[in-house]
Scaffold this motif. Structure first.
Motif, short mmCIF file in Angstrom:
data_model
loop_
_atom_site.label_atom_id
_atom_site.label_comp_id
_atom_site.label_asym_id
_atom_site.label_seq_id
_atom_site.Cartn_x
_atom_site.Cartn_y
_atom_site.Cartn_z
N THR A 147 -31.97 -35.69 -40.65
CA THR A 147 -30.84 -35.36 -41.53
C THR A 147 -31.32 -34.58 -42.74
OG1 THR A 147 -29.63 -37.34 -40.83
CG2 THR A 147 -28.95 -36.31 -42.89
N ALA A 148 -32.45 -35.02 -43.31
CA ALA A 148 -33.00 -34.32 -44.47
C ALA A 148 -33.43 -32.90 -44.10
CB ALA A 148 -34.20 -35.10 -45.02
N ARG A 149 -34.00 -32.73 -42.90
CA ARG A 149 -34.41 -31.39 -42.47
C ARG A 149 -33.21 -30.50 -42.22
NH1 ARG A 149 -39.50 -32.76 -38.36
NH2 ARG A 149 -40.97 -33.32 -40.01
N PHE A 150 -32.13 -31.10 -41.69
CA PHE A 150 -30.92 -30.31 -41.48
C PHE A 150 -30.38 -29.82 -42.83
CE2 PHE A 150 -26.42 -29.56 -41.21
CZ PHE A 150 -26.27 -28.86 -40.03
N GLU A 151 -30.33 -30.71 -43.81
CA GLU A 151 -29.82 -30.32 -45.12
C GLU A 151 -30.68 -29.23 -45.73
OE1 GLU A 151 -27.06 -31.17 -46.37
OE2 GLU A 151 -26.50 -32.77 -44.99
N GLN A 152 -31.99 -29.34 -45.54
CA GLN A 152 -32.90 -28.32 -46.07
C GLN A 152 -32.63 -26.97 -45.40
OE1 GLN A 152 -37.03 -29.23 -45.45
NE2 GLN A 152 -37.77 -27.50 -46.67
N ALA A 153 -32.47 -26.98 -44.07
CA ALA A 153 -32.18 -25.75 -43.34
C ALA A 153 -30.82 -25.18 -43.75
CB ALA A 153 -32.23 -26.00 -41.83
N PHE A 154 -29.84 -26.06 -43.92
CA PHE A 154 -28.49 -25.64 -44.29
C PHE A 154 -28.51 -24.93 -45.64
CE2 PHE A 154 -24.16 -26.39 -45.92
CZ PHE A 154 -23.41 -25.97 -44.83
N ASN A 155 -29.28 -25.45 -46.58
CA ASN A 155 -29.37 -24.84 -47.90
C ASN A 155 -30.18 -23.55 -47.90
OD1 ASN A 155 -27.83 -26.90 -49.10
ND2 ASN A 155 -29.64 -28.18 -49.42
N SER A 156 -31.06 -23.39 -46.89
CA SER A 156 -31.87 -22.18 -46.80
C SER A 156 -31.14 -21.03 -46.11
CB SER A 156 -33.16 -22.47 -46.02
OG SER A 156 -33.94 -23.45 -46.67
N ALA A 157 -30.08 -21.35 -45.37
CA ALA A 157 -29.35 -20.33 -44.62
C ALA A 157 -28.47 -19.49 -45.56
CB ALA A 157 -28.49 -20.99 -43.55
N LEU A 158 -27.91 -18.42 -45.01
CA LEU A 158 -26.99 -17.60 -45.79
C LEU A 158 -25.77 -18.41 -46.20
CD1 LEU A 158 -26.96 -14.31 -43.64
CD2 LEU A 158 -28.28 -14.76 -45.72
N SER A 159 -25.15 -18.04 -47.29
CA SER A 159 -23.93 -18.73 -47.74
C SER A 159 -22.81 -18.50 -46.73
CB SER A 159 -23.51 -18.20 -49.10
OG SER A 159 -23.07 -16.84 -48.98
#
Length: 340
Positions: A256-268
């Motif tokens: 879950t933490a890795r998903f949130e990290q990836a989500f925040n790294s992606a384009l808006s």
């Protein structure tokens, strides 16, 4: 009932099967409980996997619902295996989570998905779902093709009903350039994603190709969060070999933490929507050029190799000159893709 009972996904799949038997006969909980000799409360708890059931319970329900003996015996066997798993005894047979994933999704309130190829079923348009299910191109086992189409219909109904499931999706940029079903299907999928991203309960973010590794597998990874407090969040991972659930709380928390990290790294959301629209325009451009030069459809060059991007079309200019205007932004992006 064991204190702080937390059902595994195997046990929850069994509960859904028991509810399916009852619903096939159009019996209420009260009517079914009278047949089998359980209280309505116990039957409801078993069906919703809020308390464990025994092989005796399965046999009693099988007889009460007049289920074929081989069918209820198979469910009883799964119940026994689930009990062994709860006591950390090794499973004798694997549980293919891909056969249960869609049904589990009906109970979910919140879905977070990272998918490469194919895109997550919940994000596919009708044409793309049919193309992915074709036997000659499907990444799924043959017996899973029809199940995939049914799953797509179920997910589509869930995102358009009054209390829709909340979806957060991450799509790698490279997955958007993977041609599935030809140019027309790809254009339809890109426009479908752009339209979905405008819904208030769906967020789609594109992960740029230059972001590199981001801690999650490139196979389809989905986090499911449920309404009931006794149903833990789980992770479903699926590839061409089948599916599996990750239920260990520590592993789920880490993913879950890795998903949130990836989500925040992606384009808006705004930039992702603009990119989807841009890629759809590029796809239309390639279709027009191919049609003008009487080239084969589905992004095909004269030498039968595919045009996967506008960059590949530009690189083929000596054989197929670009007769349609392309904006400066699109041209710069195409040249960047070509240089990768």
């Amino acid at each position: 009932m064991p204190k702080d009972f937390r059902a595994t996904m195997q046990e929850r799949a069994i509960g859904r099967q028991l509810a399916h038997w009852r619903n096939e006969l159009e019996l209420s909980l009260a009517e079914a409980s009278q047949r089998v000799g359980f209280s309505s409360a116990k039957l409801s708890m078993i069906e919703n996997a809020l308390q464990p059931c025994s092989t005796y319970d399965i046999m009693a329900l099988g007889y009460a619902y007049r289920v074929r003996s081989d069918e209820w015996q198979a469910v009883a066997k799964r119940t026994d295996l689930a009990a062994r798993l709860r006591h950390e005894e090794p499973l004798l047979e694997p549980f293919d989570a891909s056969t249960d994933f869609t049904a589990a999704g009906r109970d979910a309130l919140y879905l977070q998905s990272l998918s490469g190829y194919p895109l997550a079923t919940v994000l596919q348009c009708d044409q793309s779902a049919r193309a992915v299910a074709k036997p000659d191109t499907s990444p799924y086992p043959p017996e899973a093709a029809s199940r995939h189409l049914q799953a797509h219909r179920d997910w589509t109904s869930r995102i358009h009903r009054n209390n829709p499931i909340v979806v957060e999706g991450i799509i790698p940029e490279a997955a958007l350039e993977h041609v599935v079903g030809g140019a027309q299907v790809m254009k339809a999928e890109l426009l479908h994603l752009a339209q979905l991203s405008e819904l208030r309960h769906i967020t789609i973010r594109v992960m740029p190709a230059d972001k590199g590794a981001y801690g999650l597998a490139m196979s389809s990874t989905t986090l499911l969060t449920f309404a009931h407090k006794q149903h833990n969040t789980v992770v479903h991972i699926e590839d061409s070999a089948g599916g599996r659930y990750v239920e260990d709380p520590t592993a789920v928390e880490r993913m879950t933490a890795r998903f949130e990290q990836a989500f925040n790294s992606a384009l808006s959301e705004r930039l992702s929507r603009e990119l989807l629209a841009e890629l759809a325009q590029q796809t239309l451009l390639v279709m027009n050029v191919c049609a003008h030069h009487a080239l084969p459809t589905a992004f095909c060059r004269a030498d039968a190799r595919p045009f996967r991007t506008v960059a590949s079309l530009l690189s083929y200019e000596p054989r197929c000159p670009l007769l349609f205007p392309i904006s400066g932004d699109h041209q710069q992006r195409a040249l960047r893709q070509q240089s990768r």
